[in-house]
Design a protein around this motif. Structure first.
Motif: not given
Length: 336
Positions: A105-106, A110-112, A250-259
């Protein structure tokens, strides 16, 4: 959860097809059939696929395998779509799907903006199916196709100058400056996006990121009711792309929610900049109509973008969101 088996049958039917046709147009069928099943219309899936079948192309040939050592050189190369899909197929066969998603995901976020944001939308639909039922193999394969398409169409947007924004998502979308060049398709117009309003940059808390992303999906969906005529197809993505990200949180760690919020805002705002009309039209209330009736109208219309926007509008759930879905029914060409 789909208890009919229709979704898995449909995905198996579709996985012999490529993610695109004519070298640039997205295969929307996996996303549309997932939306149909999620909204209780499994019985209509195969009939809809029969209508859409002429828009499918065979699965492309591979070039060479993607490996952990050289994946960066293959990123953003649409010729490598089959290689990327095969890579994620291997990854998902060896590790839990959430682990694969969390790793990539990270890398992909950046290329979405490549593929007119369709790859992240396809991933969002795939994740929704897996959150409902992780045991079905075709759903893991669908995630591999979505991630592989995203990697092949990976296209970052950089160097954007910030301009004053607003407190709300709706006002921030209103503040988006239109691009100077409006000729050509999505990639050409994206190259003209030079600045976007500041709205999500200061967010640091994951819960606030979730709240803001929910607000953005609602604002972009409602805005279609008055601005969708700027481009009846492309402006759908201002709502469905951030909703795909929201469904994936919901499938991602919370640390990835802001980016994730920041990337989704850039996508929604960029689409708005590229396709918003010169002036809105008056808002037309939908009258006494239920969400189920609105989705039935979208199904009868058949266009894949109408179905997907209506699916998002039902997530938002208010009168103006339903009006946006009905506006898409008016504006878009039916599937025939």
């Amino acid at each position: 959860m789909d208890t009919t088996g229709t979704l898995d049958e449909a995905l198996q039917r579709l996985h012999v097809s490529g993610p695109e046709r004519l070298g640039r147009l997205t295969n929307h069928a996996p996303m549309a059939v997932e939306a149909l099943v999620a909204n209780g219309r499994a019985a209509a899936v195969h009939r809809w696929l029969d209508l859409y079948a002429s828009r499918l192309e065979e699965f492309p040939a591979g070039v060479e395998p993607v490996t952990e050592a050289d994946w960066r050189s293959a990123l953003g190369d649409p010729r490598r779509a089959a290689d990327w899909i095969a890579h994620f197929g291997r990854e998902l066969a060896e590790r839990p799907w959430r682990d694969v998603l969390t790793q990539w995901w990270p890398r992909l976020l950046p290329g979405m903006y490549g593929g007119s944001t369709h790859p992240v939308i396809r991933v969002g639909h795939a994740v929704r199916t897996l959150l409902a039922d992780e045991s079905a193999g075709p759903r893991l394969t669908e995630l591999a196709h979505g991630l592989g398409y995203w990697a092949a169409r990976h296209h970052p947007v950089t160097g954007l100058a910030p301009v004053p924004g607003a407190d709300s998502a709706a006002a921030a979308l209103d503040a988006v400056p239109p691009v100077a060049g409006r000729e050509g398709g999505f990639p050409a117009r994206l190259g003209h996006v030079r600045s976007l309003p500041v709205w999500a940059a200061a967010v640091t808390d994951p819960d606030e990121a979730h709240r803001r992303l929910t607000e953005l999906v609602g604002a972009a969906t409602r805005r279609y009711a008055t601005h969708g005529h700027g481009d009846e197809t492309m402006l759908v993505h201002a709502a469905t792309a951030p909703n795909a990200v929201l469904r994936t949180l919901p499938a991602l760690p919370r640390a990835l929610w802001v980016p994730s919020l920041q990337a989704a805002w850039t996508a929604s705002a960029a689409v708005t900049a590229m396709y918003a009309p010169d002036a809105p039209v008056p808002y037309a209330a939908p009258g006494a109509v239920t969400p189920e009736e609105v989705f039935e109208r979208a199904l009868a219309h058949g266009d894949e973008h109408v179905i997907k926007l209506t699916d998002t509008a039902l997530d938002v759930g208010d009168e103006r969101a339903l009006a946006a879905a009905l506006r898409a029914v008016e504006l878009c060409e039916p599937l025939r």
